[in-house]
Motif scaffolding. Structure first.
Motif, short mmCIF file in Angstrom:
data_model
loop_
_atom_site.label_atom_id
_atom_site.label_comp_id
_atom_site.label_asym_id
_atom_site.label_seq_id
_atom_site.Cartn_x
_atom_site.Cartn_y
_atom_site.Cartn_z
N UNK A 66 1.48 0.93 5.52
CA UNK A 66 1.85 1.42 4.19
C UNK A 66 3.34 1.25 3.96
N UNK A 67 3.68 0.88 2.74
CA UNK A 67 5.06 0.60 2.38
C UNK A 67 5.83 1.87 2.06
N UNK A 68 5.16 2.85 1.47
CA UNK A 68 5.82 4.09 1.06
C UNK A 68 4.85 5.25 1.19
N UNK A 69 5.42 6.47 1.16
CA UNK A 69 4.62 7.69 1.32
C UNK A 69 4.91 8.64 0.17
N UNK A 70 3.86 9.22 -0.36
CA UNK A 70 3.99 10.30 -1.32
C UNK A 70 3.42 11.56 -0.67
N UNK A 71 4.25 12.57 -0.47
CA UNK A 71 3.78 13.83 0.09
C UNK A 71 3.31 14.71 -1.07
N UNK A 72 2.01 15.02 -1.06
CA UNK A 72 1.40 15.73 -2.17
C UNK A 72 1.41 17.22 -1.89
N UNK A 73 1.86 17.98 -2.87
CA UNK A 73 1.92 19.44 -2.73
C UNK A 73 0.51 20.00 -2.91
N UNK A 74 -0.21 20.11 -1.79
CA UNK A 74 -1.57 20.66 -1.78
C UNK A 74 -1.89 21.05 -0.35
N UNK A 75 -2.84 21.95 -0.17
CA UNK A 75 -3.26 22.30 1.19
C UNK A 75 -4.53 23.14 1.13
N UNK A 76 -5.53 22.69 1.89
CA UNK A 76 -6.76 23.46 2.08
C UNK A 76 -6.84 23.87 3.53
N UNK A 77 -7.45 25.01 3.78
CA UNK A 77 -7.62 25.46 5.17
C UNK A 77 -8.82 24.75 5.77
N UNK A 78 -9.02 24.95 7.06
CA UNK A 78 -10.17 24.34 7.75
C UNK A 78 -11.48 24.90 7.23
N UNK A 79 -11.44 26.04 6.54
CA UNK A 79 -12.65 26.64 5.96
C UNK A 79 -12.78 26.35 4.47
N UNK A 80 -11.89 25.53 3.93
CA UNK A 80 -11.98 25.18 2.52
C UNK A 80 -11.22 26.08 1.59
N UNK A 81 -10.52 27.07 2.11
CA UNK A 81 -9.75 27.97 1.26
C UNK A 81 -8.52 27.26 0.72
N UNK A 82 -8.21 27.46 -0.57
CA UNK A 82 -7.04 26.83 -1.18
C UNK A 82 -5.79 27.60 -0.76
N UNK A 83 -4.99 26.97 0.07
CA UNK A 83 -3.72 27.57 0.49
C UNK A 83 -2.63 27.22 -0.51
N UNK A 84 -2.60 25.94 -0.91
CA UNK A 84 -1.65 25.47 -1.92
C UNK A 84 -2.42 24.66 -2.97
N UNK A 85 -2.44 25.10 -4.20
CA UNK A 85 -3.16 24.34 -5.24
C UNK A 85 -2.55 22.96 -5.43
N UNK A 91 0.83 -1.21 0.00
CA UNK A 91 0.00 0.00 0.00
C UNK A 91 0.86 1.26 0.00
N UNK A 92 0.42 2.22 -0.77
CA UNK A 92 1.07 3.53 -0.84
C UNK A 92 0.17 4.56 -0.16
N UNK A 93 0.76 5.43 0.64
CA UNK A 93 0.02 6.51 1.30
C UNK A 93 0.32 7.83 0.59
N UNK A 94 -0.73 8.50 0.16
CA UNK A 94 -0.61 9.86 -0.39
C UNK A 94 -1.21 10.82 0.62
N UNK A 95 -0.37 11.73 1.13
CA UNK A 95 -0.80 12.62 2.21
C UNK A 95 -0.28 14.02 1.94
N UNK A 96 -0.93 14.99 2.54
CA UNK A 96 -0.54 16.39 2.36
C UNK A 96 0.93 16.61 2.71
N UNK A 97 1.61 17.39 1.88
CA UNK A 97 3.03 17.64 2.07
C UNK A 97 3.32 18.18 3.47
#
Length: 794
Positions: free
Chosen positions: A121-140, A87-93
């Protein structure tokens, strides 16, 4: 009358239980070892053959079966053994290590070498993205980088993907876009956190999503293999359904990894409740003792579910029956460590099993009962040995206990008999099981003495009276199918679909109205899932449950959906029962809402087993010398079907059935219920005093060690539950201990050790400074480093 069979199966760790309803409506049952590679490769399929009397040449897809309902340990075993799919984990950077770090609570604090649970999980991919707690796009979302990383791990052979983004439970757009990319690449298992566990807390949500991706493929392969052997699918063959951890059935094609962890034990809870209510009892403690472990559960009118739990070192945020498991089953290994008797946590399992199983296993709890005569090889099924046709091996058990008694006698300068040794091990096992029941009852504010112990499992009847005595309970219910009640409960269970969603707003009219609107949408989804499984719309009911907590705390309690005042009243009743206080001045927060759509399954009527009075009592089939309550007794043995509703069997006695043995201890009596149940009641008051003496008793040393440890552990649970501090609630940064009147340490729970070093000095200071003024219920705070206290209150 149908011309087809219905089969219900619970594949446990040691035994697989099979219950079948024949075309004429008669219920039959069967039990076989879960692992017996010399005879068969799958216990569930072999059980179907044996209960229907089929030979190996008969194809299962050709036999007349309508439905097969199963509970399985396939997913549980894969989790325990860490044998799921890659299994691969994709999670916020920036959060790649979040699941490894967890909540920073520290298990096994007193181990010198701590081994953390292996990550799923065997490996991790840190995805360049981020939303705020209010849904605002901090990092596309940077899609090109995601695609590149996923393609790299796909080329390495990983086919499972868990997607867990910050605030993804509320704003899932980024998770959906990454899932689309993964599908186009070719990932065959994609689990998104907003689908798997749409709740707050990144760690719990992330672990649950990883579990789903890790276990679903192996579960799917097992389901497909079973379905292929049965000819199920495409509208042909029997309908195959599986039991979920939440206590509801679902179609085999919808069975997911996150819902399979307590598949079998959940069937036991349903069976415990359905049979208990049929016998007229609605306050129940379920006591399911099998070969590997003992499961206990509490029922007081509604099923208790846990929405956040930990299994095999993995945090889970998914609805599960609230079941507490302790490593004390018939196969629990017994040993002497040179000073104390030990029972478990190791188990002999199904292979090799207890020593008496003739497969070279160790001494176990089951062997103790054989040694004491409570289990007689001549009356026990002859299913052992290489040919599966030999009785239990009593001579081997007697020789092993003789050697152990000699070893113990040399260590403690006494001459214990083999019976004393075996009974000592049983006493410790009973205390461990009673402690488990206290955790789900007394520790949660319930008076266990007012409950009925619904006892089941292959080994439950052998210990029911002893466990009830340890808890002060007076009534025990044993169903005719108690030995296979988990399988029977799977047959009694309803089809269900559960949904949850996060709210996190204050309890007021506006928030209730908004939650009600969302409930309608979620309810339609859950109802549609149940309807697609063949349940008519008018047979589907919906239950709304609101999880409320005080503002500033994180312990939510479930209440039925109602108006705000009614929910607050119910919450305060539950809070006072659980924690001993309420805080009327604090506002309430709606943490989440759970929706359950329930499609009522066919009602299985339990036919009355006895309809006319019987004038004469049951006649024993034999008398045997059995060691109970510290002495040998000439004990009558009865067949279960010979018991009557008019004449109780007074203990000591042993009642035999094809799927279980019931030991009626001295002071207890057994009476057949009108519907065929056996009701055990204590007819003589139990003596609660016991002379301990001054010599070192290795049995009582372990018993009191467990009792004192239990008190300290319950102190810690109460502290964590009532605390506001995250440092205490999640990191468990505290210590609890018991001291004698001189301030000497008696027992401490496995909490943070740094506090314990000075705690004795702190307690001695309080005793010295308050001599003559300390009363029951007194509370003291100390924050004086020169008097033993650390830098915070003790």
């Amino acid at each position: 009358m149908t011309t087809l069979w219905n089969i219900w199966i619970d594949r446990g760790g040691t035994f697989t239980d099979v219950v079948g309803r024949r075309p004429d409506g008669v219920i039959v049952s069967h039990k076989l070892l879960s692992e017996n590679p010399e005879r068969y490769d799958d216990a569930a399929l072999q059980g179907i053959r044996e209960i229907m009397g089929l030979d190996e040449a008969t194809l299962l897809e050709k036999v007349p079966i309508d439905q097969i309902k199963m509970g399985t340990t396939v997913a549980t075993n894969a989790l325990l053994e860490r044998s799921g799919d890659r299994t691969l984990l994709a999670i916020t950077k920036g959060f790649g290590d979040a699941l490894r770090i967890g909540y920073q609570n520290r298990p096994d604090l007193f181990k010198l070498h701590i081994e953390l649970p292996e990550l799923l999980h065997e490996a991790v991919v840190e995805v360049d993205e981020r939303l705020s707690a209010d849904g605002e796009i901090i990092t596309p979302l940077e899609e090109a980088g995601v695609r590149r990383d996923l393609e790299y791990h796909f080329a390495r052979g990983i086919r499972g993907l868990a997607i867990v983004f910050m605030h993804g439970y509320r704003y899932p757009e980024h998770e959906k876009r990454v899932a689309d990319i993964a599908r186009r690449i070719g990932f065959t298992q994609i689990s998104m956190s907003h689908v798997v566990s749409p709740l707050m807390k990144l760690v719990g949500r992330g672990d649950t999503t990883v579990v789903d991706a890790y276990l679903s493929p192996i579960l799917r392969r097992y389901v497909e293999r079973v379905a292929a052997r049965l000819g199920s699918g495409a509208g042909t063959g029997p309908r195959l359904m599986f039991m979920q951890s939440s206590g509801g059935l679902t179609d085999a094609g919808r069975f997911q990894g996150k819902d399979a962890i307590l598949s079998g034990p959940a069937g036991g809870v349903v069976g415990m409740v359905k049979t208990g209510e049929a016998a007229g009892f609605n306050r129940l403690i379920g006591f399911d003792m099998g070969g590997t472990s003992t499961d206990v559960a509490h029922y007081d009118g509604t099923y208790e579910r846990s929405f956040e739990t930990q299994v095999a070192g993995v945090r889970m945020r998914a609805p599960m029956m609230r079941i507490h498991t302790v490593a004390a089953g018939g196969g629990s290994i017994v040993q002497f460590d040179g000073a104390r008797f030990r029972v478990g946590p190791g188990s002999a399992g199904a292979n090799p099993g207890p020593l008496c199983y003739r497969r070279g296993g160790p001494l176990t709890v089951t062997d103790c009962n054989v040694m004491l005569g409570k289990i007689q090889p001549e009356f026990f099924p002859h299913i052992f040995g290489l040919g599966g046709d030999q009785p239990l091996d009593y001579p081997a058990v007697a020789d092993a206990f003789a050697d152990l008694a000699a070893e113990i006698g040399a260590a403690v300068a006494s001459e214990p008999t083999v019976e004393m040794v075996a009974e000592g091990f049983l006493r410790i096992a009973v205390e461990k099981m009673a402690h488990a029941i206290k955790k789900i009852s007394v520790q949660r504010g319930h008076d266990v003495t007012a409950y009925t112990l619904n006892c089941f499992g292959g080994a439950g009847g052998q210990h029911a009276c002893l466990v009830a005595d340890a808890l002060g309970m007076q009534t025990i219910l044993i169903h005719p199918l108690a030995g296979v009640l988990s399988a029977y409960g799977i047959g009694l269970a309803d089809v269900s679909a559960m949904r949850q969603f996060q709210v996190e707003t204050d309890l007021d009219d506006e928030s209730l109205a908004a939650a009600a609107d969302r409930c309608l949408t979620v309810e339609r989804q859950a109802q549609a899932e149940v309807a697609e499984q063949g349940i008519a719309a008018d047979e589907v009911k919906v239950v709304r449950t609101v999880h409320l907590r005080y503002s500033g705390t994180d312990t939510a309690l479930p209440v039925e959906w109602a108006d705000g005042a009614a929910m607050r009243e119910e919450f305060e009743i539950l809070h006072r029962q659980r924690f001993g206080f309420i805080a009327p001045e604090r506002s309430l927060v709606i943490e989440s809402v759970s929706i359950e759509a329930i499609g009522t399954s066919e009602v299985i009527a339990e036919k009355s087993a006895v309809t006319t009075p019987v004038l004469s009592p049951a006649t024993p089939i034999a008398y045997r010398q059995v060691y109970m309550a510290g002495a040998f007794n000439a004990t009558p043995f009865f067949h279960c079907h010979d018991l009557t509703i008019d004449h109780p069997v007074v203990g000591p006695a042993v009642i035999l059935d094809t799927i279980g043995t019931i030991v009626v201890e001295p002071g207890w009596q057994a009476l057949r219920h009108q519907a065929g149940h056996i009701l055990l009641t204590r007819h003589q008051p139990r003596a609660y005093t016991e002379a301990i003496g001054t010599t070192v008793d290795p049995v009582m040393l372990e018993v009191f060690n467990n009792l004192f440890m239990s008190i300290a552990e319950q102190m810690g649970v109460s502290l964590a539950n009532t605390a506001y501090s995250v440092n205490i609630k999640e990191r468990l940064d505290f210590s609890c201990a018991l001291f004698n009147s001189h301030g000497d340490l008696v027992a401490n729970a496995p909490h943070v050790p740094v506090h314990l070093g000075s705690m004795s000095e702190s307690v001695r200071t309080i005793i010295r400074e308050n001599e003559g003024r300390i009363r029951p219920g007194s509370v003291y705070m100390l924050n004086a480093p020169y008097n033993g206290a650390p830098i915070y209150p003790t």
